[in-house]
Design a protein around this motif. Structure first.
Motif, PDB file in Angstrom:
ATOM      1  N   MET A  14     -28.715  25.709 -25.395  1.00 49.74           N
ATOM      2  CA  MET A  14     -27.446  24.989 -25.347  1.00 49.74           C
ATOM      3  C   MET A  14     -27.563  23.710 -24.521  1.00 49.74           C
ATOM      4  O   MET A  14     -27.007  22.685 -24.897  1.00 49.74           O
ATOM      5  N   ASP A  15     -28.288  23.759 -23.415  1.00 49.06           N
ATOM      6  CA  ASP A  15     -28.425  22.577 -22.569  1.00 49.06           C
ATOM      7  C   ASP A  15     -29.229  21.476 -23.246  1.00 49.06           C
ATOM      8  O   ASP A  15     -28.935  20.297 -23.068  1.00 49.06           O
ATOM      9  N   LEU A  16     -30.250  21.853 -24.023  1.00 45.84           N
ATOM     10  CA  LEU A  16     -31.077  20.855 -24.713  1.00 45.84           C
ATOM     11  C   LEU A  16     -30.259  20.006 -25.674  1.00 45.84           C
ATOM     12  O   LEU A  16     -30.556  18.839 -25.872  1.00 45.84           O
ATOM     13  N   PHE A  35     -16.043  25.544 -25.177  1.00 47.93           N
ATOM     14  CA  PHE A  35     -16.536  24.457 -24.347  1.00 47.93           C
ATOM     15  C   PHE A  35     -17.433  24.904 -23.204  1.00 47.93           C
ATOM     16  O   PHE A  35     -18.363  24.221 -22.847  1.00 47.93           O
ATOM     17  N   ASP A  36     -17.195  26.056 -22.621  1.00 44.44           N
ATOM     18  CA  ASP A  36     -17.943  26.505 -21.445  1.00 44.44           C
ATOM     19  C   ASP A  36     -19.241  27.201 -21.859  1.00 44.44           C
ATOM     20  O   ASP A  36     -19.217  28.271 -22.468  1.00 44.44           O
ATOM     21  N   VAL A  37     -20.372  26.615 -21.521  1.00 43.62           N
ATOM     22  CA  VAL A  37     -21.670  27.188 -21.882  1.00 43.62           C
ATOM     23  C   VAL A  37     -21.822  28.606 -21.318  1.00 43.62           C
ATOM     24  O   VAL A  37     -22.409  29.472 -21.956  1.00 43.62           O
ATOM     25  N   ALA A  38     -21.262  28.874 -20.173  1.00 41.01           N
ATOM     26  CA  ALA A  38     -21.370  30.208 -19.567  1.00 41.01           C
ATOM     27  C   ALA A  38     -20.688  31.280 -20.402  1.00 41.01           C
ATOM     28  O   ALA A  38     -20.992  32.468 -20.265  1.00 41.01           O
ATOM     29  N   ALA A  39     -19.792  30.896 -21.293  1.00 44.01           N
ATOM     30  CA  ALA A  39     -19.098  31.862 -22.149  1.00 44.01           C
ATOM     31  C   ALA A  39     -19.998  32.384 -23.271  1.00 44.01           C
ATOM     32  O   ALA A  39     -19.686  33.389 -23.895  1.00 44.01           O
ATOM     33  N   TYR A  40     -21.114  31.712 -23.520  1.00 48.45           N
ATOM     34  CA  TYR A  40     -22.041  32.139 -24.573  1.00 48.45           C
ATOM     35  C   TYR A  40     -22.948  33.234 -24.015  1.00 48.45           C
ATOM     36  O   TYR A  40     -23.760  32.987 -23.139  1.00 48.45           O
ATOM     37  N   THR A  60     -15.774  34.006 -29.200  1.00 44.13           N
ATOM     38  CA  THR A  60     -14.940  33.342 -30.196  1.00 44.13           C
ATOM     39  C   THR A  60     -15.655  32.312 -31.064  1.00 44.13           C
ATOM     40  O   THR A  60     -15.136  31.928 -32.106  1.00 44.13           O
ATOM     41  N   VAL A  61     -16.821  31.841 -30.635  1.00 48.13           N
ATOM     42  CA  VAL A  61     -17.519  30.765 -31.338  1.00 48.13           C
ATOM     43  C   VAL A  61     -18.984  31.121 -31.543  1.00 48.13           C
ATOM     44  O   VAL A  61     -19.611  31.728 -30.675  1.00 48.13           O
ATOM     45  N   ALA A  62     -19.530  30.745 -32.710  1.00 50.84           N
ATOM     46  CA  ALA A  62     -20.961  30.917 -32.985  1.00 50.84           C
ATOM     47  C   ALA A  62     -21.548  29.569 -33.404  1.00 50.84           C
ATOM     48  O   ALA A  62     -20.927  28.836 -34.174  1.00 50.84           O
ATOM     49  N   VAL A  63     -22.731  29.271 -32.882  1.00 49.93           N
ATOM     50  CA  VAL A  63     -23.427  28.025 -33.202  1.00 49.93           C
ATOM     51  C   VAL A  63     -24.776  28.380 -33.806  1.00 49.93           C
ATOM     52  O   VAL A  63     -25.522  29.177 -33.245  1.00 49.93           O
ATOM     53  N   LEU A  64     -25.077  27.788 -34.964  1.00 48.92           N
ATOM     54  CA  LEU A  64     -26.366  28.004 -35.625  1.00 48.92           C
ATOM     55  C   LEU A  64     -27.317  26.875 -35.263  1.00 48.92           C
ATOM     56  O   LEU A  64     -26.982  25.700 -35.402  1.00 48.92           O
TER      57      LEU A  64
END
Length: 101
Positions: A14-16, A35-40, A60-64
């Motif tokens: 996520m940070d990259l 929005f909050d990376v810590a939530a992943y 609540t959110v998924a990122v491919l």
């Protein structure tokens, strides 16, 4: 709580690409929930040929990600986990599942 190695993998990925992830979330109207990376806290990764596919998700959110590049974001639902083809839940750029990264 996630294991330290899982948490490190999520944060590294996520940070990259945070600016690209942010843009995807904004385009999909998902910023408020993702929005909050810590939530992943979840990650599901697999390899097809020479390509690594990874889904990073919050409640609540998924990122491919394809390789280290985020390509789509959707509202998360548990059907993604354990699916034969988790990438099929996302809209992939280009024609089919192959494109220039």
């Amino acid at each position: 709580m996630t294991a330290p190695t899982v948490e490190a993998a999520i944060h590294e990925l996520m940070d990259l690409a945070w600016n690209l992830v942010y843009d995807l979330l904004a385009e999909r109207g998902l910023l408020g929930d993702g929005f909050d990376v810590a939530a992943y806290t979840g990650i599901h990764s697999w390899v097809e040929g020479l390509t690594r596919w990874t889904v990073v998700h919050s409640r609540t959110v998924a990122v491919l990600f394809v390789g280290t590049r985020p390509v789509d974001a959707i509202a998360f639902h548990h059907d993604i986990l354990g699916a034969d083809d988790p990438a099929s839940f996302f809209t992939l750029p280009g024609s089919g599942r192959c494109w220039d990264l």
